[in-house]
Design a protein around this motif. Sequence first.
Motif, mmCIF file in Angstrom:
data_model
loop_
_atom_site.group_PDB
_atom_site.id
_atom_site.type_symbol
_atom_site.label_atom_id
_atom_site.label_comp_id
_atom_site.label_asym_id
_atom_site.label_seq_id
_atom_site.Cartn_x
_atom_site.Cartn_y
_atom_site.Cartn_z
ATOM 1 N N VAL A 79 0.998 -1.060 -0.092
ATOM 2 C CA VAL A 79 0.203 0.216 0.017
ATOM 3 C C VAL A 79 0.911 1.186 0.072
ATOM 4 N N ARG A 80 0.384 2.371 -0.627
ATOM 5 C CA ARG A 80 1.124 3.507 -0.622
ATOM 6 C C ARG A 80 0.217 4.963 -0.408
ATOM 7 N N ALA A 81 0.457 5.825 0.323
ATOM 8 C CA ALA A 81 -0.318 6.880 0.160
ATOM 9 C C ALA A 81 0.098 7.968 -0.752
ATOM 10 N N GLY A 82 -0.796 8.689 -1.539
ATOM 11 C CA GLY A 82 -0.350 9.669 -2.602
ATOM 12 C C GLY A 82 -0.980 11.121 -1.967
ATOM 13 N N THR A 83 -0.374 12.110 -2.221
ATOM 14 C CA THR A 83 -0.769 13.635 -1.979
ATOM 15 C C THR A 83 -1.209 14.179 -3.255
ATOM 16 N N VAL A 84 -2.151 14.772 -3.311
ATOM 17 C CA VAL A 84 -2.645 15.609 -4.605
ATOM 18 C C VAL A 84 -2.469 17.272 -4.153
ATOM 19 N N SER A 85 -1.848 17.747 -5.005
ATOM 20 C CA SER A 85 -1.822 19.141 -5.149
ATOM 21 C C SER A 85 -2.012 19.771 -6.507
ATOM 22 N N GLY A 86 -3.281 20.432 -6.782
ATOM 23 C CA GLY A 86 -3.869 20.678 -8.231
ATOM 24 C C GLY A 86 -3.904 19.143 -8.838
ATOM 25 N N ASN A 87 -3.042 19.188 -9.947
ATOM 26 C CA ASN A 87 -3.232 17.871 -10.874
ATOM 27 C C ASN A 87 -1.892 17.316 -10.686
ATOM 28 N N LEU A 93 0.525 14.729 -8.374
ATOM 29 C CA LEU A 93 0.509 13.492 -7.329
ATOM 30 C C LEU A 93 1.936 13.245 -7.255
ATOM 31 N N THR A 94 2.184 13.145 -5.768
ATOM 32 C CA THR A 94 3.482 12.448 -5.000
ATOM 33 C C THR A 94 2.944 11.497 -4.208
ATOM 34 N N TRP A 95 4.273 10.587 -4.048
ATOM 35 C CA TRP A 95 3.967 9.326 -2.989
ATOM 36 C C TRP A 95 4.667 9.583 -1.981
ATOM 37 N N GLY A 96 4.117 8.946 -0.905
ATOM 38 C CA GLY A 96 4.753 8.515 0.418
ATOM 39 C C GLY A 96 5.398 7.350 0.080
#
Length: 256
Positions: free
Chosen positions: A47-55, A57-60
């Motif tokens: 599993v992996r969490a992703g952060t969305v800013s505008g369009n 996407l960056t991943w933890g």
Amino acid sequence: MAEKAIDFGNISNFADYSMRHASVTWLTASKILVAWYKPESNWGGFVRAGTVSGNVLTWGPTFQFLGDYYELKWPVVRRLEDDKALLVWQASDGNAGQACVISISGTDISMGSVTTWGNTDYYCRLSVAPLSPSAAAITYKYSDRVRARILTISGTTVSYGSEYTADASKTPYEEHITALNSTKIVVAFRDANGGYAVIGTISGTEITFGSVSQYFNVEIGWDWVVAIDSSRFVVAYTNSQIGYLRAASVSDSTIT
């Protein structure tokens, strides 16, 4: 109806190797969670969490919830709260169905203990519908019939209720579930003779199913179901390589 343009961002790679059966859920307006498994020589679930800013996407960091050489299939992840999700999958141990709670802090992930909630048919697609932050309904196939259970969540512990049969007469290819509200679900499934839907009414961990309604009377391809509100849902399916949508209304346990 006027057409609306969709502005897609750049594709973001969450796994840089061969993977299968990815499942994604939203947590907040700026955070998502994805689960998948790695096939072939080194089986494992991640599993992996992703952060969305505008369009963008960056991943933890990637978190492994099952170790290498542990075969699993069909991981499904669904949001319970902003910082908590339910993860279910089919394990290799007698095709057991298993579940755990995933906790998220920023993009860091931890998991609760694994619960084995029952048996499934080989290579069985699982479907999950959260009912509240503390409960979810799950459907699956076992002995060639559509089955359902309620999973109850307390903190990071998952417990399960009895198994119920959505329909005792048909041999389904697969099944899908959606929640109309916290006490009512729709289960859609298909077999060699068409597509069907049935309402399940929930009281605690008990499920009472109504009569099965057939929405298409010849064999169909992939199907899916999604709730619109507490009394309406839509099924999507294919026939002769053409996609269709059909809306339905619900009154008690009757579908029209």
